[in-house]
Enzyme design. Structure first.
Site, PDB file in Angstrom:
ATOM      1  N   LYS A 184       1.167  -1.327  -0.284  1.00  0.00           N
ATOM      2  CA  LYS A 184       0.506   0.512   0.263  1.00  0.00           C
ATOM      3  C   LYS A 184       1.181   1.472   0.059  1.00  0.00           C
ATOM      4  O   LYS A 184       1.221   1.659   1.176  1.00  0.00           O
ATOM      5  CB  LYS A 184      -1.430   0.248   0.879  1.00  0.00           C
ATOM      6  CG  LYS A 184      -2.236   0.687   0.869  1.00  0.00           C
ATOM      7  CD  LYS A 184      -3.067   0.589   0.331  1.00  0.00           C
ATOM      8  CE  LYS A 184      -4.024   1.664  -0.372  1.00  0.00           C
ATOM      9  NZ  LYS A 184      -5.548   1.261  -1.353  1.00  0.00           N
ATOM     10  N   SER A 378      -8.496   0.208  -5.045  1.00  0.00           N
ATOM     11  CA  SER A 378      -8.665  -0.142  -3.651  1.00  0.00           C
ATOM     12  C   SER A 378     -10.151   0.392  -3.117  1.00  0.00           C
ATOM     13  O   SER A 378     -10.885  -0.614  -3.688  1.00  0.00           O
ATOM     14  CB  SER A 378      -7.933   1.595  -3.423  1.00  0.00           C
ATOM     15  OG  SER A 378      -7.348   2.377  -1.695  1.00  0.00           O
TER      16      SER A 378
END
Length: 583
Positions: A184, A378
């Site tokens: 991430k 996401s």
């Protein structure tokens, strides 16, 4: 004085309406509905971006805003229309996204399979920038033209990622972000001076897969060996004669010559017709029969209303999208929902609100098919999880199943400027999101708890929707970004294809034949000219925003928006990393 002001406003309003009405009448008179010739060549401008959804009609009165749906509809309707003989398309740089390129390639291949021709022309495929996607789309045409002295920018893909930690250190700004998990990499732009091993691994795999799709697509269309395409790529940008010698283009010539060649192939009396004009007369391929609602989620996912600002980034507002879903779910004429997503994520709470609305729509008997655009990652992937089936293009950027949250501390910058802040607070974490003080131990503990809970929920959402265990979901999550092709192999999506594939699945889910006639109705419907005029009078709407902005600043502000979001404390985010592909 109040009476005077009232009459001033009244006459100003009347004057504005008279001027606006006159302008509208003149423009509509100029843009009259055309009649179609007996032989039509569709005139596609693929040198400019294609928006995912239709904008307001007020701006469109002065300059038509082409959409991907319009191009697809014109090609689909045209391949069934005996008047349409072929298509002539103009190309330029890589203004159209990778997934959109693949959708259009499929549409062109279907168009050609119906016995019609397709001519592509460009002064340059790429010019001073890359022309990979532009040429990939052009290669699907049966006759590819390049202007003499033009270049073919099949240079291959690269990814450039910014790292600004040293700049923040010089400014006295302290980025404080926490993420789940190692892939991430959204916050690494602010927190680090270079790529982590995990970020590099992910980026290299992404570039390699997309490059493979690029090479294979060109090789298939041009009937060349992949090795020959890679060799040309290593030498590019190619001079026009080199592109011709390597069989990447068919003709060297000018725009008028390509146009004349296309009209000659179409036969006597042939004329070029733009897609909007063609569809206004011939009608679209999906404008009769049972209704399927088309709902878009385009841009950064936020709370509130969807908007297309003159500056900055398009916002997919949860309030607008939820209302559209609820309206479609309550409409007895709607048989299914085609949910088109082109978003790299955004607010977790807004994403969850949209997901919940889709779940309720399914509970009311409305099947939902998600169609992924260039990016559905996401928070974008979070909302796709509520669909009955997920369709992605092979080049869609998706995944990025992770969470990031934090803020920028500007106290160091403030001190450098000679400004010192004192704080009085009523509870331990009252100043948690203040940019004037870093997180203390209590604030860091609370933020970690929020991130852990959000990430666990995200993993559980994936596990439930994709029929995995949480451990399996985590194995392919960790914030990692995948292409659509990789995601299908991992079980994150169901099918590969574009909107037309998703529409066929929506028909089937609605109990119809896969090729049944349907009405594809946008929800919410685009605003009428009258509504937008009233918006203009109220000091809002797209035209007001455009008049108040400098258009050249828009790309810069779009890149700065994540920074501004962090400074303003927008809370927990599910965003894909910042990445500039194809530079």
């Amino acid at each position: 004085m109040r009476i005077v002001r009232f009459f001033v406003r009244l006459f100003a309003t009347i004057g504005f309406l008279m001027v606006a009405g006159a302008v509208t009448v003149v423009v509509l008179a100029v843009r009259h509905e055309p009649a179609l010739p007996d032989a039509v060549v569709l005139d596609l401008d693929l040198s400019k971006p294609l928006s995912e959804s239709e904008g307001g009609k007020l701006g469109g009165l002065f300059e038509h805003q082409a959409t991907l749906r319009e191009a697809l509809d014109a090609l689909d309707r045209g391949r069934r229309d005996p008047r349409v003989k072929g298509v002539l398309a103009r190309f330029g740089d890589d203004s159209i996204g990778f997934a959109q390129t693949q959708e259009l390639r499929t549409a062109i291949e279907r168009f050609r399979a119906s016995g019609r021709f397709a001519v592509a022309f460009a002064e340059e495929y790429g010019g001073a920038g890359p022309g990979n996607r532009s040429y990939l789309l052009a290669s699907a045409f049966d006759d590819v033209w390049l202007q003499p002295l033009g270049t073919l920018g099949l240079t291959g893909l690269s990814a450039e990622l910014p790292f600004a930690r040293e700049a923040f250190d010089m400014l006295g700004v302290q980025p404080q972000f926490m993420q789940r998990e190692e892939y991430k990499s959204f916050a690494e732009t602010f927190m680090r001076s270079g790529m982590t091993p995990a970020n590099r691994e992910m980026t290299e795999a992404l570039v390699a897969d997309l490059t493979g799709q690029l090479v294979d697509g060109v090789a298939k269309s041009r009937r060349l060996a992949p090795a020959a395409v890679r060799a040309a790529m290593d030498k590019a940008p190619l001079l026009s004669r080199e592109a011709l010698d390597q069989k990447l283009v068919d003709h060297l010539g000018y725009a008028d010559e390509a146009r004349d060649a296309a009209l000659k192939r179409a036969g006597a009396g042939a004329e070029t017709v733009e897609p909007a004009d063609y569809l206004s007369v011939a009608g679209g391929p999906n404008d009769k029969g049972p209704t399927i609602a088309l709902i878009h989620a385009v841009g950064t996912i936020t709370g509130g209303k969807s908007e297309t600002p003159a500056l900055g980034e398009v916002a997919a507002g949860s309030e607008t999208i939820v209302e559209a879903i609820e309206e479609a779910a309550d409409d007895p004429d709607v048989r299914a929902i085609l949910f088109r997503i082109d978003s790299g994520g955004g607010s977790v709470s807004a994403s969850e609100a949209i997901r919940r609305a889709l779940v309720k729509a399914r509970e009311k008997g409305k099947p939902v098919i998600a169609s992924m655009g260039d990016a559905t990652a996401s928070g974008g992937y979070w909302i796709a999880l509520a669909a009955d089936r997920i369709v992605a293009s092979p080049a869609t950027v998706t995944g990025s199943i992770g969470v990031v949250a934090g803020k920028f501390g500007v106290n160091g910058l403030s001190e450098k400027l000679g400004i010192h802040w004192e704080r009085v607070q009523s509870a331990r974490n009252a100043g948690l999101w203040s940019p004037l003080h870093p997180f203390d131990d209590s604030g860091a503990e609370r933020l970690n708890a929020i991130i852990d809970d959000t990430y666990a929920t995200f993993l559980q959402r994936v596990a439930d929707a994709r029929r995995m265990t949480p451990e399996q979901a985590r194995g392919i999550a960790k914030g990692r970004v995948w292409t659509g092709a990789q995601a299908r192999d991992l079980g994150l999506v169901d099918d590969l294809g574009g909107q037309d594939q998703a529409l066929a699945l929506a028909r089937t889910a609605a109990g119809l034949a896969a090729d049944a006639e349907v009405t594809l109705a946008p929800y919410p419907p685009p605003k009428s000219v009258t509504d937008q005029l009233f918006d203009l009078m109220a000091g809002k709407g797209e035209l007001v925003g455009a008049l108040a902005a400098v258009a050249e600043l828009r790309p810069l502000l779009a890149q700065l928006r994540p920074l501004m979001a962090a400074v303003q404390g927008e809370g927990v985010q599910a965003r894909m990393p910042a990445m500039s592909l194809d530079r």
